[in-house]
Design a protein around this motif. Structure first.
Motif, mmCIF file in Angstrom:
data_model
loop_
_atom_site.group_PDB
_atom_site.id
_atom_site.type_symbol
_atom_site.label_atom_id
_atom_site.label_comp_id
_atom_site.label_asym_id
_atom_site.label_seq_id
_atom_site.Cartn_x
_atom_site.Cartn_y
_atom_site.Cartn_z
ATOM 1 N N LEU A 177 -16.853 6.117 58.745
ATOM 2 C CA LEU A 177 -16.491 5.208 59.316
ATOM 3 C C LEU A 177 -15.563 5.265 60.092
ATOM 4 O O LEU A 177 -15.050 5.137 60.695
ATOM 5 N N PHE A 178 -14.281 6.900 58.874
ATOM 6 C CA PHE A 178 -13.190 6.607 59.755
ATOM 7 C C PHE A 178 -13.194 7.330 61.173
ATOM 8 O O PHE A 178 -12.000 8.293 61.818
ATOM 9 N N ASP A 179 -14.004 7.858 61.022
ATOM 10 C CA ASP A 179 -13.730 8.630 62.697
ATOM 11 C C ASP A 179 -14.127 7.746 63.699
ATOM 12 O O ASP A 179 -13.465 7.848 64.932
ATOM 13 N N GLU A 180 -14.494 6.401 63.321
ATOM 14 C CA GLU A 180 -14.861 5.583 64.275
ATOM 15 C C GLU A 180 -13.076 5.086 65.032
ATOM 16 O O GLU A 180 -12.272 4.830 66.082
ATOM 17 N N ILE A 181 -12.126 5.004 63.436
ATOM 18 C CA ILE A 181 -10.775 4.700 63.794
ATOM 19 C C ILE A 181 -10.056 6.418 64.718
ATOM 20 O O ILE A 181 -9.370 6.056 65.750
ATOM 21 N N ASP A 182 -10.624 7.845 63.726
ATOM 22 C CA ASP A 182 -10.076 8.883 65.095
ATOM 23 C C ASP A 182 -10.149 8.200 66.260
ATOM 24 O O ASP A 182 -9.426 8.911 67.009
ATOM 25 N N GLN A 183 -11.936 8.716 66.651
ATOM 26 C CA GLN A 183 -12.331 8.196 67.874
ATOM 27 C C GLN A 183 -11.209 7.560 68.918
ATOM 28 O O GLN A 183 -11.810 7.200 69.796
ATOM 29 N N GLY A 184 -10.707 6.026 68.288
ATOM 30 C CA GLY A 184 -10.170 5.028 69.414
ATOM 31 C C GLY A 184 -11.292 3.981 69.315
ATOM 32 O O GLY A 184 -11.045 3.013 70.207
#
Length: 265
Positions: A177-184
């Protein structure tokens, strides 16, 4: 992490109970069929993280292992999901469930609760540089804001209740899930402050906002099989001892550093 100290008469009684409520030694064959079944989603660090070959680690995992030692029973970790925990808890014959579980009325319908071993609260995680845009519920609850939450737990409940005007994406698990925020691809995730403090250490591009002043506050507990007073009493005695000796504090310090509710620069 503001650890709840539950002492006084009840705490003293539980501490005393921990010295006597110890299962007798049993044979290896009996142990194999007498494992303490610990159900956990394994996707909520620093409480519980699933690794390869069915191994788990985390604060709650260490507590569960210690409890199994008190009972003189082997431990068996059983994977569940947040969305299916209500049905899986009984169907999979869980003795206890761990993994950063929050006290909620819905969970009392299918399991008993241990004593509270700590408190936490929901707070935002977003990309660095965006902290002034998503610091409040009002700022997040806007039609242009892309909120993400893991499906089936209190994070989804919080998002649905507080961000009805935002764009909500439900993610199937809590690991990527945190990759979704990290990648915008998402703007903000509201989750437990302790998890936020842990996660931003793995994602330096993200920032946890005001973890010392979360939006709410709730107890962290372990689920216990219903109608088993011996198991429940022994677990509470064990947790009381862990709190009294400072071991719970040491576990949190080990995973997220001292003063776990202090903001991260």
């Amino acid at each position: 992490m503001r650890v709840t100290r539950l002492f006084g008469r009840i705490g003293a009684a539980l501490l005393a109970g921990c010295t006597v409520l110890v299962a007798p030694a049993i044979s290896a064959e009996a142990e194999a069929s007498n494992a303490l079944r610990v159900c956990t989603p394994g996707d909520y660090p620093p409480y519980s993280i699933a690794e390869s070959a069915g191994e788990y680690r985390g604060i709650d995992i260490d507590l569960a292992r210690g409890f199994a030692e008190v009972l003189r029973r082997p431990v068996q970790f059983v994977p569940v999901t947040w969305a299916s925990m209500k049905t899986d808890f009984a169907a999979l014959h869980c003795d206890i469930a761990v993994g950063g579980i929050s006290d909620s009325p819905a969970r009392r319908a299918f399991a008993d609760f241990s004593i509270t071993y700590g408190t936490d609260g929901k707070t935002p995680i977003t990309r660095r540089g965006s902290e002034t845009d998503y610091a409040t519920i009002e700022q997040i609850n806007r039609p242009e804001v892309r909120v993400i939450a893991n499906r089936g737990g209190t994070n989804e409940e919080f998002a649905r209740k507080n961000f009805p005007d935002a764009q909500l994406t439900l993610w199937p698990e809590n690991l990527t899930l945190f990759d979704e925020i990290d990648q915008g691809r998402a703007d903000v995730f509201v989750t437990d402050a302790v998890e936020g403090r842990y996660r931003v250490r793995q994602h330096p591009g993200l920032q946890v906002l005001h973890p010392d002043k979360p939006f709410d506050s709730f107890g962290k507990i372990l689920l216990v099989r219903k109608d088993d007073p011996f198991l429940s009493t022994t677990l509470n005695a064990y947790l009381t001892t862990q709190l009294a000796t400072g071991n719970v504090d040491r576990l949190f310090t080990q995973w997220i550093g001292p003063n776990p509710t202090a903001p991260i620069a």
